[in-house]
Design an enzyme around this catalytic site. Structure first.
Site, PDB file in Angstrom:
ATOM      1  N   ILE A 123       0.830  -1.198   0.000  1.00 32.99           N
ATOM      2  CA  ILE A 123       0.000   0.000   0.000  1.00 32.99           C
ATOM      3  C   ILE A 123       0.868   1.252   0.000  1.00 32.99           C
ATOM      4  CG2 ILE A 123      -0.191  -0.060   2.531  1.00 32.99           C
ATOM      5  CD1 ILE A 123      -3.031   1.103   2.243  1.00 32.99           C
ATOM      6  N   CYS A 124       0.332   2.332  -0.566  1.00 33.37           N
ATOM      7  CA  CYS A 124       0.958   3.659  -0.536  1.00 33.37           C
ATOM      8  C   CYS A 124       2.255   3.659  -1.355  1.00 33.37           C
ATOM      9  CB  CYS A 124       1.177   4.085   0.915  1.00 33.37           C
ATOM     10  SG  CYS A 124       1.576   5.821   1.155  1.00 33.37           S
ATOM     11  N   ALA A 125       3.389   3.956  -0.724  1.00 29.62           N
ATOM     12  CA  ALA A 125       4.668   3.962  -1.437  1.00 29.62           C
ATOM     13  C   ALA A 125       5.313   2.583  -1.494  1.00 29.62           C
ATOM     14  CB  ALA A 125       5.628   4.948  -0.780  1.00 29.62           C
ATOM     15  N   TYR A 144       0.422   5.341  -3.848  1.00 30.63           N
ATOM     16  CA  TYR A 144       0.237   6.749  -3.519  1.00 30.63           C
ATOM     17  C   TYR A 144       0.552   7.555  -4.785  1.00 30.63           C
ATOM     18  CZ  TYR A 144       0.015  10.836  -0.527  1.00 30.63           C
ATOM     19  OH  TYR A 144      -0.377  12.018   0.063  1.00 30.63           O
TER      20      TYR A 144
END
Length: 208
Positions: A123-125, A144
């Site tokens: 998730i995200c970076a 992200y």
């Protein structure tokens, strides 16, 4: 049926559920996004998944991106001795994602996980760590927004999507803190089924 027999059968059922519980390994490195980590670990536990938290690179107190400190269960060398895991989870946070990208041990675990056809969730970076270790080549994924161009740079052939959660085979990706519940519930659904994911969401007053 006697009460003692009923109690015995209930114990057998509980034991079977314990033995068969899916297992998740969650990486935790300095600079990790604490919301993404905690929500993932919590929701998976609510979903009946056995969660192990491994420190990257060591089993020392980890300072997350907003200053929250979390103690991992095991160091990554010990986690490698506990395979297989049904899913390996990579929380975001730029600092944590870079640490996972630079870790040889993380790369080895991810490659073994992918080769075995088991789930990987980032998730995200954190998809940057997937890229660094050559994971999920040619797959659909998300991240992200600020790391999109970095993911698409190079020959990994990623197909970028703007959805909250993107699932391509055994690869699950998501966008950031605001999508962490969706992300974790998607993992629960993969491991435990849609009904269980809905049960967990309902208990938290979330829609699934």
């Amino acid at each position: 049926m006697s009460q003692s027999c009923n109690l015995f059968l209930e114990k057998v059922k509980q034991f079977s559920q314990c033995v068969m519980a899916p297992k998740a390994l969650i990486f935790l490195a300095s600079g990790a996004e604490e919301m993404e980590f905690v929500i993932s670990a919590d929701v998976l536990a609510r979903g009946g998944v056995e969660v192990t938290i491994t420190g990257v690179p060591e089993c020392t107190l980890v300072k997350c991106s907003r200053g929250v400190r979390i103690q991992p269960d095991v160091c990554i060398a010990d986690a490698a001795k506990r395979v297989p895991f049904d899913v390996i989870v990579l929380p975001g946070g730029l600092g944590g994602s870079k640490a996972m990208a630079q870790s040889k041990e993380v790369g080895e675990l991810l490659k073994e996980q992918e080769a075995s056809g088991r789930h990987i969730a980032a998730i995200c970076a954190a998809p940057l760590a997937l890229k660094a270790h050559g994971i999920a080549r040619g797959k659909n994924l998300t991240s992200y927004p600020s790391v999109k161009n970095e993911l698409l740079d190079g020959d990994h052939g990623y197909q970028y999507k703007e959805e909250k959660v993107v699932i391509d085979g055994t690869i699950i990706t998501s966008r950031g803190p605001g999508t962490a519940f969706d992300f974790a519930l998607a993992i629960v659904e993969k491991l435990q089924g849609k009904e269980k994911a809905q049960e967990v969401a309902k208990g938290m007053l979330l829609s699934c």
